[in-house]
Design a protein around this motif. Structure first.
Motif, mmCIF file in Angstrom:
data_model
loop_
_atom_site.group_PDB
_atom_site.id
_atom_site.type_symbol
_atom_site.label_atom_id
_atom_site.label_comp_id
_atom_site.label_asym_id
_atom_site.label_seq_id
_atom_site.Cartn_x
_atom_site.Cartn_y
_atom_site.Cartn_z
ATOM 1 N N SER A 131 1.224 -1.708 0.217
ATOM 2 C CA SER A 131 -0.154 -0.193 0.455
ATOM 3 C C SER A 131 0.655 0.922 -0.359
ATOM 4 O O SER A 131 2.076 1.362 0.480
ATOM 5 C CB SER A 131 -1.100 -0.051 1.084
ATOM 6 N N THR A 132 0.394 2.156 -0.749
ATOM 7 C CA THR A 132 1.433 3.419 -0.377
ATOM 8 C C THR A 132 0.375 4.622 0.363
ATOM 9 O O THR A 132 1.254 5.368 0.814
ATOM 10 C CB THR A 132 1.074 4.627 -1.802
ATOM 11 N N VAL A 133 -0.214 4.244 1.211
ATOM 12 C CA VAL A 133 -1.032 4.647 2.305
ATOM 13 C C VAL A 133 -0.193 4.447 3.723
ATOM 14 O O VAL A 133 0.715 3.599 4.296
ATOM 15 C CB VAL A 133 -2.483 4.476 3.457
ATOM 16 N N ALA A 134 0.220 5.966 4.312
ATOM 17 C CA ALA A 134 0.757 5.898 5.763
ATOM 18 C C ALA A 134 0.040 6.128 6.418
ATOM 19 O O ALA A 134 -1.487 6.342 6.816
ATOM 20 C CB ALA A 134 1.437 7.404 5.183
ATOM 21 N N PRO A 135 0.603 5.026 7.919
ATOM 22 C CA PRO A 135 2.311 5.077 8.063
ATOM 23 C C PRO A 135 2.177 3.982 8.091
ATOM 24 O O PRO A 135 3.760 3.312 7.938
ATOM 25 C CB PRO A 135 2.188 5.692 9.623
ATOM 26 N N PHE A 136 1.924 2.908 6.685
ATOM 27 C CA PHE A 136 2.162 1.590 6.988
ATOM 28 C C PHE A 136 2.576 0.914 5.741
ATOM 29 O O PHE A 136 3.666 0.973 5.337
ATOM 30 C CB PHE A 136 0.348 0.904 6.181
ATOM 31 N N ALA A 137 2.849 2.311 4.813
ATOM 32 C CA ALA A 137 3.365 2.134 3.334
ATOM 33 C C ALA A 137 5.093 2.288 3.481
ATOM 34 O O ALA A 137 5.471 1.442 2.783
ATOM 35 C CB ALA A 137 3.197 3.575 2.068
ATOM 36 N N GLU A 138 5.394 3.004 4.691
ATOM 37 C CA GLU A 138 6.507 2.805 5.058
ATOM 38 C C GLU A 138 7.387 1.048 5.416
ATOM 39 O O GLU A 138 8.565 0.898 6.139
ATOM 40 C CB GLU A 138 7.251 3.511 5.868
#
Length: 293
Positions: free
Chosen positions: A36-43
């Motif tokens: 996913s590109t959704v913060a804070p998970f993307a990192e």
């Protein structure tokens, strides 16, 4: 919308001090970017067990510390401003495809549990949200575990007793426990402890239903379904063995969604061609009980 890892990378060696949260083997051999590109998970990085196929975000406790209490309803659901009387009305349901989907899932779960002898006296919905299943099941004593504070007014409306921590959930108490699309949101290192506590919270003859989305990135192309804020990505084998290792006796296992999911040409995990372990459909569902004494 990114819903798959871009690449799997072999680790130099299996992680020596970190067992798989599901099968408990030291078989974490690959990693990937978060799907996913959704913060804070993307990192985040996802580790994969190549014995049972589970993917998990390591050490996710800090990531999730305030997310479900403060951010989840605002970023994911965006429907917690509706008055409870309206929220559970048929008119509101007819206007909302999302509500129709949640209530349809809850009805199907109630039917499945009744088919296996479930009695809806004392019912705990673990990760209840506003309480779709408790409302549909007409539980005589509804109970809920839900960290999203924006759901509390709906649970109050249906008369559910609410628990704020796992440790306050009573043992040997419930006829039915449902964990519907909630287990995949747990901190991986707490998975086994959580499942053991929930199993111990069942009365003799009580049933627990667990349903999770298919998370087999390790061998399937899971395109189109939003993955955040999941921290555990279950294959059928990983779900089955996680319940078994926690002490659960499984009496039903199936995938209830119909569309087939395409396979990867170069998987990092290959499931056994053994019924449930090999299913290419979603909404992985098991019903279990604690072992008979």
């Amino acid at each position: 919308m990114k819903t798959e890892p871009e690449a799997f990378t072999p680790l130099p060696a299996p992680v020596p001090d970190r067992p798989c949260p599901a099968c408990c083997e030291f078989s974490l051999t690959h990693q990937s970017d978060y799907p996913s590109t959704v913060a804070p998970f993307a990192e985040q990085t996802v580790l994969y067990c190549t014995r049972c196929g589970l993917g998990h975000v390591p050490d996710a406790a800090k990531l999730l510390a305030t997310y479900y209490r403060e951010d989840y309803a605002k970023t994911n659901r965006k429907d917690r401003e509706v008055a409870p009387e309206t929220y559970f009305s048929e008119a509101h349901r007819e206007r909302s495809p999302m509500m129709q989907r949640y209530f349809r899932r809850a009805r199907n779960q109630v039917t499945c549990l009744k088919r296996h002898g479930g009695r809806f006296n004392r019912v705990l919905d673990f990760g209840s949200g506003p309480g779709y299943l408790l409302h549909v099941s007409h539980a005589k004593e509804p109970h809920a575990f839900e960290p999203d504070v924006a759901s509390a007014k709906y649970l109050d409306h249906i008369g559910a007793r609410q628990y704020e921590t796992l440790g306050t959930v009573p043992r040997n108490h419930f006829d039915i426990i449902v964990a519907s699309h909630s287990i995949e949101h747990l901190v991986g290192e707490e998975l086994r402890t959580t499942l053991k506590h929930l199993l111990a919270s069942l009365r003799d003859g009580g049933l627990m239903l667990i349903e999770v989305p298919h998370g087999g990135h390790s061998y399937l192309h899971l395109k189109g379904a939003r993955q955040d804020p999941h921290t555990l990505f279950f294959t059928p084998q990983a779900l089955y063995e996680a319940v078994q290792y926690a002490g659960g006796e499984i009496i039903f296992a199936d995938a209830v969604a119909k569309p087939l999911i395409p396979r990867r040409e170069h998987p990092i995990y290959t499931p056994k061609a053994d019924g449930f372990f090999d299913v290419d459909r979603g909404s992985l569902t098991v019903i279990c009980q604690r072992p008979k004494s």
